[in-house]
Scaffold this motif. Structure first.
Motif, PDB file in Angstrom:
ATOM      1  N   ASP A  49       0.829  -1.204   0.000  1.00 18.64           N
ATOM      2  CA  ASP A  49       0.000   0.000   0.000  1.00 18.64           C
ATOM      3  C   ASP A  49       0.862   1.252   0.000  1.00 18.64           C
ATOM      4  O   ASP A  49       0.392   2.326  -0.392  1.00 18.64           O
ATOM      5  CB  ASP A  49      -0.927  -0.004   1.220  1.00 18.64           C
ATOM      6  N   LYS A  70       7.544   3.789 -10.704  1.00 20.00           N
ATOM      7  CA  LYS A  70       6.273   4.441 -11.008  1.00 20.00           C
ATOM      8  C   LYS A  70       5.644   3.885 -12.290  1.00 20.00           C
ATOM      9  O   LYS A  70       4.427   3.939 -12.473  1.00 20.00           O
ATOM     10  CB  LYS A  70       6.470   5.954 -11.128  1.00 20.00           C
ATOM     11  N   PRO A  74       2.191   2.873 -10.584  1.00 15.96           N
ATOM     12  CA  PRO A  74       1.986   4.325 -10.472  1.00 15.96           C
ATOM     13  C   PRO A  74       1.106   4.753  -9.309  1.00 15.96           C
ATOM     14  O   PRO A  74       1.179   5.892  -8.853  1.00 15.96           O
ATOM     15  CB  PRO A  74       1.331   4.685 -11.813  1.00 15.96           C
ATOM     16  N   GLU A  75       0.286   3.816  -8.811  1.00 12.08           N
ATOM     17  CA  GLU A  75      -0.675   4.176  -7.761  1.00 12.08           C
ATOM     18  C   GLU A  75      -0.100   4.051  -6.349  1.00 12.08           C
ATOM     19  O   GLU A  75      -0.720   4.509  -5.384  1.00 12.08           O
ATOM     20  CB  GLU A  75      -1.929   3.296  -7.879  1.00 12.08           C
ATOM     21  N   THR A 119      -2.019   6.479   2.944  1.00  9.79           N
ATOM     22  CA  THR A 119      -2.760   5.240   2.668  1.00  9.79           C
ATOM     23  C   THR A 119      -4.212   5.421   3.089  1.00  9.79           C
ATOM     24  O   THR A 119      -4.897   4.463   3.405  1.00  9.79           O
ATOM     25  CB  THR A 119      -2.140   4.029   3.397  1.00  9.79           C
TER      26      THR A 119
END
Length: 222
Positions: A49, A70, A74-75, A119
């Motif tokens: 996460d 990335k 990317p997230e 997160t």
């Protein structure tokens, strides 16, 4: 219930072990490694996460590899940690895609605050406990399709904290730090919140919200 997964990469083994233990005690799932070896397949398999990434790792630089990370993920937010405090290094790290730059030495509370902040989407996911589901986005305690209780914002935050630390003691100090943002928690007020949560959860006899005198609280499931 899934825990927040942290990928921690730092070649300082002593620091790494201390941080890993502290994060695990705070309810996180931690994968710790001392190098960038196989970092890409690790990310793809682990699906963390958040990534906590040291800037100098052996003779390599965590900032330099960030654009590659990335591309594949990317997230996933990347939080840099480093003893280098030069402004140009911080700017370079943020421009590479980092969400923040935490300077060493740091307090564990500071690190967990950054992790929690970045997160936040995880905390919005429905969380299962016994026969209940906590819909964190709307602060609803559900049992199947039935709404058991529309929780106050604080009740929802407190229940989430207890759920993330299932079967572990959550101290009053931790509650003050995370929910009162370091302020002083009124003892009677906190006791009232706990009593309300205990009442809501009483419909499931497998759940027990225990008061640990002078220490804190523990949510457990038989």
């Amino acid at each position: 219930m899934d825990k927040i997964k942290v990928l921690f990469v730092d070649d300082d083994v002593t620091l790494g072990n201390i941080v890993t233990m502290a994060l695990e005690d705070s309810g996180y799932e931690v994968h710790y490694q001392t190098s960038l070896t196989a970092i890409k397949p690790v990310i793809q398999e682990l699906a963390p996460d958040i990534i906590v990434l040291d800037v100098e790792i052996g003779n390599k630089n965590g900032i330099d590899i960030t654009p590659e990370l990335k591309i594949i993920a990317p997230e996933i937010p990347i939080l840099f940690v480093s003893s280098h405090v030069d402004a140009s290094e911080v700017v370079k790290a943020l421009n590479a895609g980092g969400v923040a730059y935490l300077k060493k030495p740091f307090e564990i509370e500071e690190l967990t605050a950054y992790i929690s902040r970045h997160t936040a989407a995880f905390h919005m996911q429905p969380m299962q406990i016994g026969r209940f589901t906590l819909n964190a986005e709307d602060n609803l305690l559900m049992k199947g399709e039935e709404v058991v209780k529309k929780l106050s914002v604080f009740e929802s935050k407190l229940l989430k904290l207890l759920m993330l630390n299932m079967n572990k003691v959550v101290t009053r100090e931790q509650i003050e730090r995370e929910l009162w943002e370091g302020g002083y928690a009124n003892e009677q007020s906190l006791n009232n919140y706990i009593a309300k949560l205990r009442k809501y959860l009483s419909e499931d006899e497998s759940l027990d919200l225990i008061t640990i005198p002078k220490v804190g609280y523990k949510l457990s499931q038989n």
